[in-house]
Design a protein around this motif. Structure first.
Motif, PDB file in Angstrom:
ATOM      1  N   ILE A 150      43.873 -22.744  64.094  1.00 22.36           N
ATOM      2  CA  ILE A 150      42.742 -22.233  64.900  1.00 22.36           C
ATOM      3  C   ILE A 150      42.099 -21.181  64.510  1.00 22.36           C
ATOM      4  O   ILE A 150      42.967 -20.132  64.635  1.00 22.36           O
ATOM      5  N   ARG A 151      40.930 -20.991  64.103  1.00 22.26           N
ATOM      6  CA  ARG A 151      40.499 -19.809  63.615  1.00 22.26           C
ATOM      7  C   ARG A 151      39.636 -18.947  64.596  1.00 22.26           C
ATOM      8  O   ARG A 151      38.685 -19.916  65.376  1.00 22.26           O
ATOM      9  N   LEU A 152      39.784 -17.946  64.906  1.00 20.55           N
ATOM     10  CA  LEU A 152      38.965 -17.198  65.792  1.00 20.55           C
ATOM     11  C   LEU A 152      37.518 -16.932  65.553  1.00 20.55           C
ATOM     12  O   LEU A 152      37.170 -17.273  64.222  1.00 20.55           O
ATOM     13  N   LEU A 153      36.628 -16.763  66.425  1.00 21.13           N
ATOM     14  CA  LEU A 153      35.122 -16.992  66.200  1.00 21.13           C
ATOM     15  C   LEU A 153      34.630 -16.225  64.960  1.00 21.13           C
ATOM     16  O   LEU A 153      35.120 -15.122  64.490  1.00 21.13           O
ATOM     17  N   ASP A 154      34.013 -16.938  64.153  1.00 21.64           N
ATOM     18  CA  ASP A 154      33.539 -16.582  62.865  1.00 21.64           C
ATOM     19  C   ASP A 154      31.948 -16.039  62.744  1.00 21.64           C
ATOM     20  O   ASP A 154      31.640 -15.076  62.329  1.00 21.64           O
ATOM     21  N   PRO A 155      30.842 -16.880  63.215  1.00 23.28           N
ATOM     22  CA  PRO A 155      29.576 -16.569  62.638  1.00 23.28           C
ATOM     23  C   PRO A 155      28.797 -15.466  63.341  1.00 23.28           C
ATOM     24  O   PRO A 155      29.381 -14.702  64.151  1.00 23.28           O
TER      25      PRO A 155
ATOM     26  N   LEU B 281      27.902  -8.684  60.921  1.00 25.52           N
ATOM     27  CA  LEU B 281      28.619  -8.710  61.867  1.00 25.52           C
ATOM     28  C   LEU B 281      29.125  -9.951  62.335  1.00 25.52           C
ATOM     29  O   LEU B 281      28.650 -10.838  63.096  1.00 25.52           O
ATOM     30  N   ARG B 282      30.270 -10.361  61.649  1.00 27.01           N
ATOM     31  CA  ARG B 282      30.823 -11.680  61.811  1.00 27.01           C
ATOM     32  C   ARG B 282      32.262 -11.668  61.694  1.00 27.01           C
ATOM     33  O   ARG B 282      32.791 -10.596  60.983  1.00 27.01           O
ATOM     34  N   GLY B 283      32.908 -12.726  61.971  1.00 25.88           N
ATOM     35  CA  GLY B 283      34.246 -12.865  61.670  1.00 25.88           C
ATOM     36  C   GLY B 283      35.181 -11.811  62.353  1.00 25.88           C
ATOM     37  O   GLY B 283      34.784 -11.464  63.633  1.00 25.88           O
TER      38      GLY B 283
ATOM     39  N   THR C 222      45.705 -15.197  57.798  1.00 27.13           N
ATOM     40  CA  THR C 222      44.250 -14.841  57.530  1.00 27.13           C
ATOM     41  C   THR C 222      43.393 -15.627  56.359  1.00 27.13           C
ATOM     42  O   THR C 222      44.086 -16.402  55.815  1.00 27.13           O
ATOM     43  N   MET C 223      42.119 -15.553  56.800  1.00 24.26           N
ATOM     44  CA  MET C 223      41.390 -16.286  55.888  1.00 24.26           C
ATOM     45  C   MET C 223      41.260 -15.309  54.587  1.00 24.26           C
ATOM     46  O   MET C 223      41.426 -14.062  54.676  1.00 24.26           O
ATOM     47  N   VAL C 224      41.320 -15.840  53.527  1.00 26.57           N
ATOM     48  CA  VAL C 224      41.057 -14.994  52.283  1.00 26.57           C
ATOM     49  C   VAL C 224      39.793 -15.549  51.670  1.00 26.57           C
ATOM     50  O   VAL C 224      39.593 -16.746  51.039  1.00 26.57           O
ATOM     51  N   GLU C 225      38.565 -14.730  51.869  1.00 25.95           N
ATOM     52  CA  GLU C 225      37.561 -15.158  51.831  1.00 25.95           C
ATOM     53  C   GLU C 225      36.548 -13.898  51.246  1.00 25.95           C
ATOM     54  O   GLU C 225      35.276 -14.375  51.058  1.00 25.95           O
ATOM     55  N   LEU C 226      37.035 -12.987  50.844  1.00 22.49           N
ATOM     56  CA  LEU C 226      36.292 -12.000  50.318  1.00 22.49           C
ATOM     57  C   LEU C 226      37.141 -11.401  49.172  1.00 22.49           C
ATOM     58  O   LEU C 226      38.262 -11.334  49.263  1.00 22.49           O
TER      59      LEU C 226
ATOM     60  N   ASN D 292      34.326 -21.239  50.353  1.00 20.61           N
ATOM     61  CA  ASN D 292      32.944 -21.450  50.588  1.00 20.61           C
ATOM     62  C   ASN D 292      32.396 -19.798  50.413  1.00 20.61           C
ATOM     63  O   ASN D 292      31.616 -19.495  49.563  1.00 20.61           O
ATOM     64  N   ASP D 293      33.050 -19.151  51.315  1.00 20.09           N
ATOM     65  CA  ASP D 293      32.694 -17.462  51.462  1.00 20.09           C
ATOM     66  C   ASP D 293      33.108 -16.764  50.163  1.00 20.09           C
ATOM     67  O   ASP D 293      32.615 -15.742  49.726  1.00 20.09           O
ATOM     68  N   LEU D 294      34.348 -17.105  49.562  1.00 21.68           N
ATOM     69  CA  LEU D 294      34.699 -16.552  48.333  1.00 21.68           C
ATOM     70  C   LEU D 294      33.909 -16.977  47.144  1.00 21.68           C
ATOM     71  O   LEU D 294      33.786 -15.945  46.400  1.00 21.68           O
TER      72      LEU D 294
ATOM     73  N   SER E 189      23.975 -16.877  47.949  1.00 23.13           N
ATOM     74  CA  SER E 189      23.807 -17.169  49.087  1.00 23.13           C
ATOM     75  C   SER E 189      24.129 -18.531  49.246  1.00 23.13           C
ATOM     76  O   SER E 189      23.439 -19.322  48.527  1.00 23.13           O
ATOM     77  N   ARG E 190      25.198 -18.997  49.828  1.00 22.77           N
ATOM     78  CA  ARG E 190      25.716 -20.330  49.911  1.00 22.77           C
ATOM     79  C   ARG E 190      24.640 -21.287  50.562  1.00 22.77           C
ATOM     80  O   ARG E 190      24.464 -22.395  50.516  1.00 22.77           O
ATOM     81  N   ASP E 191      23.666 -20.745  51.465  1.00 19.30           N
ATOM     82  CA  ASP E 191      22.987 -21.445  52.234  1.00 19.30           C
ATOM     83  C   ASP E 191      21.592 -21.667  51.276  1.00 19.30           C
ATOM     84  O   ASP E 191      20.538 -22.455  51.763  1.00 19.30           O
TER      85      ASP E 191
HETATM   86 MG    MG Z   1      33.964 -18.664  55.671  1.00 19.43          MG
END
Ligand code: MG
Ligand code: PEP
Length: 892
Positions: free
Chosen positions: A632-637, A685-687, A762-766, A788-790, A798-800
Motif C-alpha cells: 500500500i503506497r502512501l499518498l503520492d500526487p 510538492l508530492r509523494g 520505498t519507491m525508487v523512482e528518482l 514511470n517516474d524514473l 514529461s510523462r503526460d
Molecule cells: Mg511514480
C-alpha cells in the motif's frame, strides 16, 4: 570480405548476413530440395551501400564470379540471345517484412534475348509477356516511372482488343505493348530501357538496397520494432516460370493453417501465373486441393516437402512454390507468421506430436499474443445483419466506419474515429491506412494476400476476398447484395469467421478471459472445438510458465474488487495500491478541509473523519489478498490535485467581486490554491514531500493500515500489508517517515493486543534514490521501482506530454525504436535499476526488489527485470497472465 554467397554455401543460422530468405534458401539447398540455383548478396554489402552511397568495390567482382558459376551450373548465360538465363532479384532482410521492399523478376530480357526465350520455350506469347512484365516492374521500382502509366497502357491494349483479361492478349499484342512500355520509359526517364543484362542486374540490386529506406519500410519497422540499421540482403535466383501455360502455376502453402492453427496443410494456388499474382491478390486463388486434382504428381511432391520442412524446422513453415510445366520448384520457405490463437494451438500440437519440448513451446508463444486473445469478441447472441462474407484472414472483432483510401483512414483515425479500411486489394502503399484502421476488408485476394499477411502480422482484424463486394474507391461506395454503403457507414468485421455485418454489433469478453477468471471447466462449457483447443493450450502453457519462472507476479490494484479480479488472473499479491484514488470523488471535500485548515485542531478534526473510510478501504483490499503480500503506497500526487480548479475559482471570484457578493470562504480557497500552485507539479510538492509537509496525513494512512490489519488478524485472517513510501530521493526522508510510522504501528499493536510487523519500503523512482541505494536500503525493507517516474526524471521527459508530442519524430529519426515509457530503456533507466538493485542488496542482502511502473506488464521489460534479478513485477490485473507467461519465457 565475402559479400556474395551461393545458395549451396550458407545455412539457416546465417540470417544476420544472408537475411531470412537467403538463409532458408541455403538451408533448403543443403537439404537437397528442388530450389533453383542462385546466390545471395549480403546485408553487409547493403549496409556499406547505405552508409557510403556506393557499392563496395569488391561487390562487382564477387557478383561476376557468382553469376558465372550460376551460368555454368544451369548451362545458360544471363540474357543470352539463345535460350537465355533470366534471374529474379529479391529483397530479404533478417526479419520478414512482407511486401515492404522491392522485387524484380525476369532480369536478363532484352530485345534479343526475348526472341531466344520464345524459341527455347516454344511459346512466343509467354516470352513477350515476360518482357513486358520486366519493363513494367523494372520501370516502376528501379527507374521510378509512375506505375499508372504502364497500367493504363495495358488497359488500353485490352480495350482495343475488346478483352477483359491479360491472358487473352496474344503475342503480337504483347510485342506492341513492349514497344509502348519502352517508349514510356524513354519519355519518363529520358533514357532507353537498359538492354545490357548485367546492368539490369546491378541496377535492380541497387534498387533493392534503396528500398530498405522507403517510407513504408521505415514505418513497418517502427511498428514491428525492427532496427533501422540492419539492411537487407539481395537474392539473385535463376527464374522458373509458373506462367508457361496450364501445366504451370504458382502458389503459397502452409504446413498448418496459420489463421486458426488447425492441423493439416493449407494453401492457395494459381494456375498459369507468376508469384506476384498470388501475393498481390490480383486474381482470386484456388485452394491447394485443386492442385491435387490438376497435377497430382506435383501435389504429392509438395506434400512430402512440407512434411520434411516441418520436421526440419520443427515448426509451421510457409512455402512459396512454382510448377513449371509439371516440374515443382520451391522458391522460399520460412517459419510462418501466424495468429495468436494459431501460435498457442500449434505450439501445444507440436509438443503432443513429440517434435518439441514444453520449454520450446513456451518460447514459441508471446505475451503480446496472449494479450490479443484476451480482446473482446462479437456477442453470438446479438441480432446480426449479415452484409457479406469473405475469408477469415486475421481474427478479431472490429467495428468502425468505412473509408476507401488510406489517407482518409489516417485523417479519421487522428480525430478519434474507429475506421474500417475497405479496398479492392491492398498494397504496401496502404500501410499507413492499415495501421490507422481498426479492421480491413478487401474484395479480392486470399489468406496469403498482402492484406491478410500484413494484418495478421499486426494483429489487426481482416476479412479478405469478399468477392460479392464491388468497391468503387473513386465514388466512395461499396455494393454487395444490392445494398450500397457509403463512406462513414458502420460495419462490424468478424475476422475469425469472415462475416461482415451492417451496423455495430455488441462485443463480449473473450473466452480466454473467461478461462482466466473462472477456470477451465466454466470456460470450456459451450465453446466450439477450436476455441476449446486454444483455451487448453493457454492453460497448459501458462501452467508451464508458472512452473519454470523465478519472478513473482503481482498486480497494481486500488480496490478490493480490482484485487479480487487480479487474484483470479493469477496475481501473487498487490505490488501497488495507489491510495490517492481513495481520496477523490465524494471524499475530496474532506481533503480540502485538511489542506485549508486554519490551525492544527481544525486539521486533525478533518483528518479524523477520514480514518474510518480508510480503514474500510484497507480491510477490503487486504481481505481480497488474504495471505498474499499487499503493498500500500502512501499518498503520492501533488496536493493541488485535491483542490478545485484554479481558473474556475478565479472566474468565480471576479464575478462575485463585480456583483459585490464576495464569499470569504471562496477568497480563502483561492488564496490556498494560489499558494499551492506550481509550474511543474510533477517535480513539486508530492509523494514523501507531501507527507513531510502536511502533518498528520501519512500518520492517518499508517494508522488505518495498522488498524485494518489488527482487525482482520483478530478475525482469523492473514493480512500481509507492506507500506510503500513514494518519491523518495534521500534516505533522510525515509527515516523521518519511518520513525513516525513505526511508532504508530507499535501503538496500534499495543492497544489492539496483536503482533504487527509491517514492512516499510520505498519507491525508487528518482535517479538520486537509485544512485544512493546503498544508503536508502538502510531504512527500506524493500524497493519498488516506479519506472514511470524514473523514466520521466532520467530522460527529463514529461510523462503526460511527450508521447503525444515529439515522440513521433524521435521514433522516425531512430533516437529510439519504441517509447521508453512503454518498454524500459535498458541502457539508461535500466542501468539505474541495476545499480540500485545491486547496491541496495549490498547493504541489505535480503532486500526484496520489485517494479510497479507500467513496464511491469511489458514483455521486453519483464525480460530485463528478470535478468537484473528482481523478485517480482507488478502490473494491471489484465496484464498479469501476460507477465506470468513472459516471466516464464525469461527463464529459457
Ligand atoms: Mg511514480
Ligand atoms: C511510477 O512512477 O512508476 C509509479 C508506479 O508511480 P505512479 O505511476 O503512480 O507515479
Amino acid at each position: 570480405t565475402r559479400l556474395v554467397f551461393a545458395f549451396c554455401e550458407g545455412d539457416k543460422d546465417q540470417k544476420d548476413l544472408l537475411g531470412g530468405k537467403g538463409a532458408n534458401l541455403a538451408e533448403m539447398t543443403r537439404l537437397g530440395l528442388p530450389v533453383p540455383p542462385g546466390f545471395t548478396i549480403t546485408t553487409e554489402a547493403c549496409r556499406f551501400y547505405l552508409e557510403q552511397g556506393r557499392e563496395p568495390d569488391l561487390l562487382t567482382v564477387q557478383v561476376t564470379t557468382a553469376l558465372r558459376r550460376l551460368e555454368d551450373e544451369v548451362g545458360r548465360r544471363l540474357g543470352d540471345a539463345t535460350d537465355p538465363l533470366l534471374v529474379s532479384v529479391r529483397s530479404g532482410a533478417k526479419h520478414s517484412m512482407p511486401g515492404m521492399m522491392e522485387t524484380v523478376l525476369n532480369v536478363g530480357l532484352n530485345d534479343r534475348s526475348v526472341l531466344g526465350l520464345a524459341d527455347a520455350s516454344g511459346d512466343e506469347r509467354f516470352a513477350w509477356d515476360s518482357y513486358r512484365r520486366l519493363i513494367q516492374m523494372f520501370g516502376k521500382t528501379v527507374l521510378g516511372v509512375d506505375g499508372e502509366a504502364f497500367g493504363s497502357a495495358l488497359e488500353a491494349a485490352k480495350l482495343r482488343k475488346g478483352v477483359d483479361s491479360d491472358i487473352e492478349l496474344e503475342a503480337r499484342d504483347l510485342q506492341a505493348l513492349v514497344a509502348e512500355f519502352k517508349q514510356i520509359v524513354l519519355v519518363h526517364t529520358g533514357e532507353e530501357f537498359p538492354q545490357e543484362p548485367r546492368r539490369q542486374l546491378d541496377l535492380a540490386t541497387r534498387s533493392v538496397f534503396d528500398s530498405w529506406n522507403t517510407h513504408r519500410a521505415r514505418l513497418y519497422r517502427r511498428r514491428e520494432r525492427i532496427p533501422h540499421d540492419l539492411g537487407t540482403a539481395v537474392n539473385v535466383c535463376a527464374m522458373v516460370f509458373g506462367n508457361l501455360g496450364p501445366t504451370s502455376g504458382t502458389g503459397v502453402c502452409f504446413t498448418r493453417d496459420p489463421a486458426t492453427g488447425k492441423k493439416g496443410v493449407y494453401g492457395d494456388y494459381l494456375a498459369n501465373a507468376q508469384g506476384e499474382d498470388v501475393v498481390s491478390g490480383i486474381r482470386n486463388t484456388l485452394p491447394l486441393d485443386d492442385l491435387a486434382r490438376l497435377d497430382p504428381d506435383s501435389y504429392a511432391e509438395l506434400t512430402l516437402i512440407m512434411r520434411r520442412l516441418e520436421t526440419h524446422y520443427r515448426d509451421l513453415c510457409d512455402i512459396e512454390f512454382t510448377v513449371e510445366r509439371g516440374k515443382l520448384w520451391v522458391l522460399q520457405t520460412r517459419v510462418g507468421k501466424r495468429t495468436a490463437a494459431a501460435a498457442f494451438r500449434i505450439a501445444v500440437q507440436l509438443v503432443d506430436e513429440g517434435l518439441i519440448t514444453m520449454d520450446e513451446a513456451l518460447e514459441r508463444v508471446a505475451g503480446a499474443q496472449l494479450a490479443q486473445l484476451m480482446f473482446p469478441q462479437f456477442d453470438a447472441g446479438a441480432e446480426r445483419n449479415l452484409w457479406t462474407r469473405g475469408m477469415a484472414a486475421s481474427p478479431g472483432a472490429a467495428v468502425g466506419r468505412i473509408v476507401f483510401d488510406p489517407a482518409t483512414a489516417v485523417a479519421w483515425h487522428a480525430r478519434g474515429e474507429r475506421v474500417i479500411l475497405v479496398r479492392k486489394e491492398t498494397n504496401p502503399e496502404d500501410l499507413e491506412g492499415m495501421i490507422a484502421a481498426t479492421g480491413i476488408l478487401t474484395s479480392r485476394g486470399g489468406k496469403t494476400s498482402h492484406a491478410a499477411v500484413v494484418a495478421r502480422g499486426m494483429g489487426k482484424t481482416a476479412v479478405c476476398g469478399a468477392e460479392s463486394v464491388t468497391v468503387d474507391a473513386a465514388r466512395r461506395v461499396a455494393v454487395a447484395g444490392g445494398r450500397t454503403l457509403h463512406e462513414g457507414d458502420t460495419l462490424s468485421l468478424d475476422g475469425s469467421t469472415g462475416e461482415v455485418f451492417l451496423g455495430e454489433l455488441p462485443v463480449v469478453p473473450s473466452p480466454v478471459v473467461c478461462y482466466l477468471e473462472h477456470g477451465l471447466e466454466v470456460a470450456l462449457a459451450g465453446v466450439d472445438e477450436s476455441t476449446a483447443e486454444v483455451i487448453r493450450a493457454v492453460d497448459r502453457l501458462l501452467a508451464h510458465a508458472d512452473r519454470v519462472r523465478r519472478m513473482r507476479v503481482r498486480a497494481n490494484a486500488d480496490t478490493g474488487a480490482d484485487a479480487d479480479r487480479a487474484r483470479r488472473m493469477g496475481a501473487e499479491g498487490v505490488g501497488l495500491c495507489r491510495t490517492e484514488h481513495m481520496f477523490l470523488g465524494e471524499r475530496r471535500p474532506l481533503i480540502e478541509r485538511v489542506v485549508l485548515a486554519a490551525d492544527a485542531e481544525e486539521r486533525e478534526a478533518a483528518l479524523a473523519e477520514l480514518v474510518a473510510p480508510q480503514i474500510q478501504d484497507f480491510v477490503d483490499l487486504l481481505t481480497a489478498m488474504d495471505g498474499l503480500p499487499t503493498t500500500i503506497r502512501l499518498l503520492d500526487p501533488p496536493l493541488h490535485e485535491f483542490l478545485p480548479d484554479r481558473a474556475e475559482l478565479m472566474v468565480k471570484a471576479a464575478v462575485a467581486r463585480e456583483r459585490g457578493e464576495v464569499d470569504p470562504n471562496d477568497v480563502r480557497l483561492l488564496a490556498a490554491v494560489e499558494r499551492l500552485h506550481e509550474s511543474n507539479p510533477m517535480l513539486g510538492l508530492r509523494g514523501v514531500r507531501l507527507g513531510l509537509t502536511v502533518p498528520g496525513l501519512f500518520a492517518l494512512q499508517v494508522r488505518a493500515i495498522a488498524q485494518a490489519t489488527a482487525q482482520l488478524r483478530k478475525a482469523g485472517g492473514n493480512p500481509r500489508p507492506e507500506i510503500l513510501v513514494p518519491l523518495v530521493g534521500s534516505v533522510m526522508e525515509l527515516h523521518l517517515v519511518r520513525d513516525e510510522a513505526d511508532s504508530i504501528v507499535a501503538e496500534v499493536a499495543a492497544s489492539e493486543c496483536v503482533d504487527l510487523a509491517i514492512p516499510i519500503g520505498t519507491m525508487v523512482e528518482l535517479p538520486r534514490a537509485a544512485l544512493t541505494a546503498f544508503r536508502v536500503a538502510e531504512a527500506a525493507e524493500f524497493f519498488s521501482f516506479g519506472t514511470n517516474d524514473l523514466t520521466q526524471t532520467t530522460w527529463g521527459f514529461s510523462r503526460d506530454d511527450v508521447e503525444a508530442g515529439f515522440f513521433a519524430a524521435y521514433l522516425d529519426k531512430g533516437v529510439f525504436t519504441v517509447s521508453p515509457f512503454e518498454t524500459l530503456d535498458a541502457s539508461g533507466v535500466g542501468r539505474l535499476v541495476d545499480i540500485a538493485t545491486r547496491e541496495g542488496r549490498s547493504t541489505r542482502p535480503d532486500l526484496k526488489v520489485g517494479v510497479c511502473g507500467e513496464h511491469g506488464g511489458d514483455p521486453e521489460s519483464i525480460h530485463f527485470f528478470h535478468s537484473t534479478g528482481l523478485d517480482y513485477v507488478s502490473c494491471s490485473p489484465f496484464r498479469v497472465p501476460v507477465a506470468r507467461l513472459e516471466a516464464g519465457r525469461a527463464m529459457l
